[in-house]
Write an enzyme that holds these catalytic residues in place. Structure first.
Site, PDB file in Angstrom:
ATOM      1  N   LYS A   1     -15.619  29.370 -29.991  1.00 13.43           N
ATOM      2  CA  LYS A   1     -16.075  28.721 -28.764  1.00 13.43           C
ATOM      3  C   LYS A   1     -15.401  29.252 -27.504  1.00 13.43           C
ATOM      4  O   LYS A   1     -14.231  29.580 -27.483  1.00 13.43           O
ATOM      5  CB  LYS A   1     -15.826  27.206 -28.822  1.00 13.43           C
ATOM      6  CG  LYS A   1     -16.757  26.454 -29.708  1.00 13.43           C
ATOM      7  CD  LYS A   1     -18.206  26.515 -29.280  1.00 13.43           C
ATOM      8  CE  LYS A   1     -18.509  25.590 -28.118  1.00 13.43           C
ATOM      9  NZ  LYS A   1     -18.399  24.171 -28.503  1.00 13.43           N
TER      10      LYS A   1
ATOM     11  N   SER B   1       0.817  -1.221   0.000  1.00 19.38           N
ATOM     12  CA  SER B   1       0.000   0.000   0.000  1.00 19.38           C
ATOM     13  C   SER B   1       0.848   1.267   0.000  1.00 19.38           C
ATOM     14  O   SER B   1       0.322   2.368   0.069  1.00 19.38           O
ATOM     15  CB  SER B   1      -0.938   0.007   1.215  1.00 19.38           C
ATOM     16  OG  SER B   1      -0.192  -0.124   2.412  1.00 19.38           O
TER      17      SER B   1
ATOM     18  N   HIS C   1     -39.124  24.558 -12.045  1.00 21.57           N
ATOM     19  CA  HIS C   1     -39.276  23.639 -13.187  1.00 21.57           C
ATOM     20  C   HIS C   1     -38.606  24.217 -14.429  1.00 21.57           C
ATOM     21  O   HIS C   1     -39.045  23.953 -15.544  1.00 21.57           O
ATOM     22  CB  HIS C   1     -40.747  23.354 -13.491  1.00 21.57           C
ATOM     23  CG  HIS C   1     -41.560  22.993 -12.278  1.00 21.57           C
ATOM     24  ND1 HIS C   1     -41.720  21.705 -11.827  1.00 21.57           N
ATOM     25  CD2 HIS C   1     -42.235  23.783 -11.397  1.00 21.57           C
ATOM     26  CE1 HIS C   1     -42.472  21.705 -10.741  1.00 21.57           C
ATOM     27  NE2 HIS C   1     -42.793  22.957 -10.451  1.00 21.57           N
TER      28      HIS C   1
ATOM     29  N   GLU D   1     -18.148  22.360 -15.932  1.00 30.74           N
ATOM     30  CA  GLU D   1     -18.388  20.978 -16.369  1.00 30.74           C
ATOM     31  C   GLU D   1     -17.550  19.990 -15.564  1.00 30.74           C
ATOM     32  O   GLU D   1     -18.009  18.899 -15.222  1.00 30.74           O
ATOM     33  CB  GLU D   1     -18.099  20.845 -17.855  1.00 30.74           C
ATOM     34  CG  GLU D   1     -19.126  21.569 -18.696  1.00 30.74           C
ATOM     35  CD  GLU D   1     -18.735  21.646 -20.158  1.00 30.74           C
ATOM     36  OE1 GLU D   1     -19.556  21.302 -21.000  1.00 30.74           O
ATOM     37  OE2 GLU D   1     -17.592  22.043 -20.456  1.00 30.74           O
TER      38      GLU D   1
ATOM     39  N   ASN E   1     -15.721  27.753 -23.691  1.00 30.21           N
ATOM     40  CA  ASN E   1     -16.397  26.658 -22.980  1.00 30.21           C
ATOM     41  C   ASN E   1     -16.293  26.771 -21.464  1.00 30.21           C
ATOM     42  O   ASN E   1     -15.245  27.146 -20.943  1.00 30.21           O
ATOM     43  CB  ASN E   1     -15.810  25.317 -23.432  1.00 30.21           C
ATOM     44  CG  ASN E   1     -16.092  25.031 -24.899  1.00 30.21           C
ATOM     45  OD1 ASN E   1     -17.122  25.461 -25.423  1.00 30.21           O
ATOM     46  ND2 ASN E   1     -15.180  24.352 -25.554  1.00 30.21           N
TER      47      ASN E   1
ATOM     48  N   GLN F   1      -7.923  -1.561   4.579  1.00 33.97           N
ATOM     49  CA  GLN F   1      -6.870  -0.855   3.845  1.00 33.97           C
ATOM     50  C   GLN F   1      -7.451  -0.104   2.644  1.00 33.97           C
ATOM     51  O   GLN F   1      -6.870   0.850   2.155  1.00 33.97           O
ATOM     52  CB  GLN F   1      -5.810  -1.867   3.391  1.00 33.97           C
ATOM     53  CG  GLN F   1      -4.686  -1.258   2.593  1.00 33.97           C
ATOM     54  CD  GLN F   1      -3.497  -2.205   2.484  1.00 33.97           C
ATOM     55  OE1 GLN F   1      -2.904  -2.580   3.488  1.00 33.97           O
ATOM     56  NE2 GLN F   1      -3.165  -2.616   1.277  1.00 33.97           N
TER      57      GLN F   1
ATOM     58  N   SER G   1     -12.019  25.987 -28.243  1.00 31.72           N
ATOM     59  CA  SER G   1     -12.150  24.741 -28.980  1.00 31.72           C
ATOM     60  C   SER G   1     -11.006  24.659 -29.981  1.00 31.72           C
ATOM     61  O   SER G   1     -10.584  25.666 -30.541  1.00 31.72           O
ATOM     62  CB  SER G   1     -13.487  24.717 -29.711  1.00 31.72           C
ATOM     63  OG  SER G   1     -13.413  23.844 -30.814  1.00 31.72           O
TER      64      SER G   1
ATOM     65  N   TYR H   1     -10.370  -5.450  13.381  1.00 34.29           N
ATOM     66  CA  TYR H   1      -9.721  -5.063  12.132  1.00 34.29           C
ATOM     67  C   TYR H   1      -9.766  -6.181  11.081  1.00 34.29           C
ATOM     68  O   TYR H   1      -9.523  -7.351  11.386  1.00 34.29           O
ATOM     69  CB  TYR H   1      -8.249  -4.690  12.404  1.00 34.29           C
ATOM     70  CG  TYR H   1      -7.509  -4.326  11.135  1.00 34.29           C
ATOM     71  CD1 TYR H   1      -7.561  -3.031  10.645  1.00 34.29           C
ATOM     72  CD2 TYR H   1      -6.806  -5.292  10.412  1.00 34.29           C
ATOM     73  CE1 TYR H   1      -6.911  -2.698   9.458  1.00 34.29           C
ATOM     74  CE2 TYR H   1      -6.159  -4.967   9.228  1.00 34.29           C
ATOM     75  CZ  TYR H   1      -6.218  -3.660   8.751  1.00 34.29           C
ATOM     76  OH  TYR H   1      -5.591  -3.337   7.587  1.00 34.29           O
TER      77      TYR H   1
HETATM   78  N1  ARG Z   1      -1.809  -1.178   5.656  1.00 29.04           N
HETATM   79  C1  ARG Z   1      -2.807  -1.511   6.612  1.00 29.04           C
HETATM   80  C2  ARG Z   1      -4.068  -0.660   6.408  1.00 29.04           C
HETATM   81  O1  ARG Z   1      -3.967   0.279   5.672  1.00 29.04           O
HETATM   82  C3  ARG Z   1      -2.275  -1.237   7.990  1.00 29.04           C
HETATM   83  C4  ARG Z   1      -2.769  -2.161   9.017  1.00 29.04           C
HETATM   84  C5  ARG Z   1      -2.308  -3.536   8.711  1.00 29.04           C
HETATM   85  N2  ARG Z   1      -2.670  -4.426   9.770  1.00 29.04           N
HETATM   86  C6  ARG Z   1      -2.587  -5.716   9.623  1.00 29.04           C
HETATM   87  N3  ARG Z   1      -2.930  -6.439  10.647  1.00 29.04           N
HETATM   88  N4  ARG Z   1      -2.219  -6.276   8.507  1.00 29.04           N
HETATM   89  O2  ARG Z   1      -5.106  -0.933   6.930  1.00 29.04           O
END
Ligand code: ARG
Length: 474
Positions: free
Chosen positions: A293, A32, A166, A300, A295, A332, A287, A327
């Site tokens: 044009k 992550s 309306h 938008e 825009n 994540q 454009s 958890y």
């Molecule tokens: N990267 C995890 C998250 O964003 C952190 C917590 C991970 N905890 C675990 N027990 N694997 O949630």
């Protein structure tokens, strides 16, 4: 035989009971750092607070605490300078930072910091800290937009325009009144962010993996150090709930929706047919093929990006639904959508404010069209009611007048006295004085109405309400 990810799991937070390192496929799925790396300043702040709590509880000597804090500061500088970056083998931001700490402070001292905490209470805290910071920035950006709307309302003064329901001509309103109708929802969003802040400010730190920590850590101190209010009352709730994330995403989506509705008016007003408003060159686009044009791209994009903000909220709610306590790794998935909502608003709001601040209204055209479409027909009925006629009958008479005028190609004040009388003995020449846009506007003097005096009060009420959202609270 699963293939290990290549890099060893030295420094891994959980390697010991495993004989094999994670497979490359698992590592790729699980990683992550590509989105949670931006949480590093909060993680380091959390680590410093945690180190102090560990030391206060007797698990780090004062010398060790000093060295730990120095090492964490050093780590922070290395990251800021781009010298320390996450590796492929770092599962997440916490993982990478512990590796960095150990590199700087050595395995003996660096290895002590994890006592009494878990990535579960860490991440639950960090996402709050991140959102609290960005909520402040977003609030400031919203205040700028409200200020721009108020300035335009002040410039508009008593200029009238057709008010619609309306999408059909309904009754004249002040342009200022219409503009301010877009400021109030924004103020409510500011208030929502302020109220959300109270719930977001509880600290999950100390909740450990799910059950709390066994080291007698002063988690109140940790909360205080992080600028949070109190430790959460329940460690399972603290580590597993994400309603604070969903609520933030809702406010972001609501903000988007409020911008999107305003955007829709601007898009329509800027058409040739309406011709109510000119967009500034710096806040509109051309454009590549049609030289004429101009825009309304900002409007938008506001409308388009709102789809995304709503999608982020819907995605989060779907992720959280049905997760057993405590958890789960699904959690994540809370970060990318809510980070995206933050980034979206932070890029959209300044552009939108610039567009609003530089709008130029064709108030002469709007004033000409204000009474069009028999928009004063209600004023005919209201005039009769003031003469003692029941509204039901007054509505009938006014309707007959509209239909007569439509046939004859006349405005409501144009028939002769005889023509008025032939429609109803109640219609007299005196009516004509009430059939002006000014009279119609002035008559709508209820609180919150479009009468110029009420709109002036509204501007000061709005300004006060925004200023009373104490800066520190936002
Ligand atoms: N990267 C995890 C998250 O964003 C952190 C917590 C991970 N905890 C675990 N027990 N694997 O949630």
């Amino acid at each position: 035989m699963p293939k290990a990810s290549g890099e060893s799991s030295t420094g891994a937070l959980w390697g010991a009971r495993f004989t094999d390192g994670p497979s490359a496929e698992l590592a790729a799925l699980s990683r992550s750092t590509q989105f949670d790396w931006q949480l590093y300043p909060y993680d380091i702040a959390g680590s410093k607070a945690h180190a102090k709590a560990l030391s206060a509880a007797g698990y780090l000597s004062s010398l060790e605490l000093e060295r730990m804090l120095e090492a964490l500061d050093e780590l922070r500088s290395r990251i800021d300078a781009g010298e320390f970056v996450p590796l492929e083998s770092d599962e997440d931001v916490h993982f990478a930072l512990e590796r960095g700490l150990v590199e700087i402070a050595g395995a003996e001292l660096g290895g002590k910091l994890r006592a009494g905490r878990s990535r579960n209470d860490q991440i639950a805290t960090l996402v709050r800290l991140y959102l609290l910071d960005h909520a402040s920035r977003i609030s400031t950006l919203v205040v700028h937009l409200v200020d721009a709307i108020v300035s335009q309302a002040e410039v508009a003064g008593e200029a009238p325009m057709p008010g619609r329901t309306h999408m059909q001509h309904a009754q004249p309103v002040l342009l200022a009144h219409h503009l301010l109708a877009y400021a109030w929802p924004l103020v409510r969003n500011l208030e929502r962010l302020r109220d959300w802040r109270v719930r977001a400010s509880f600290s999950p730190y100390g909740g450990g993996a799910l059950a709390g920590n066994g080291f007698g850590l002063d988690v109140k101190l940790v909360a205080q150090e992080l600028g949070l209010s109190e430790p959460s009352e329940n460690s399972m709730d603290a580590t597993a709930s994400r309603d604070v994330v969903a609520e933030f995403a809702y406010i972001a989506a609501q903000l988007g929706i409020d911008l999107s509705r305003f955007a829709e008016d601007i898009i329509i007003w800027a058409t040739k047919e309406f011709g109510f408003v000119r967009l500034h060159d710096a806040y509109s686009t051309g454009s590549s093929i049609m030289p004429q044009k101009k825009n309304p791209d900002i409007a938008e994009l506001a409308r388009g990006k709102t789809g995304r903000l709503i999608g982020n909220l819907a995605g989060l709610l779907a992720t959280f639904k049905g997760l057993p306590l405590a958890y789960d790794r699904d959690l994540q998935e809370d970060k990318e959508p809510v980070f995206d909502s933050v980034v979206t608003l932070e890029v959209l709001l300044p552009a939108f404010t610039g567009m609003i601040a530089t709008l130029e209204f064709d108030t002469a055209r709007m004033a000409r069209l204000a009474p069009a479409g028999f928009a004063l027909a209600t004023d005919v009925a209201d005039w009769l009611v003031r003469k003692g006629v029941p509204f039901r009958d007054a509505h009938e008479v006014s309707g007959a007048l509209v239909s007569f005028c439509e046939r004859e190609g006349l405005e409501l004040d144009e028939p002769t006295d005889e023509q008025y009388a032939s429609l109803s003995p109640l219609l007299t020449s005196e009516l004509r004085a009430s059939l002006t846009v000014e009279a119609s506007l002035a008559a709508r003097s209820s609180p919150g109405g479009t009468a110029p005096a009420r709109v002036r009060e509204q501007i000061s009420a709005l300004t006060q309400r925004v200023r009373s959202l104490d800066k520190a609270e936002l």
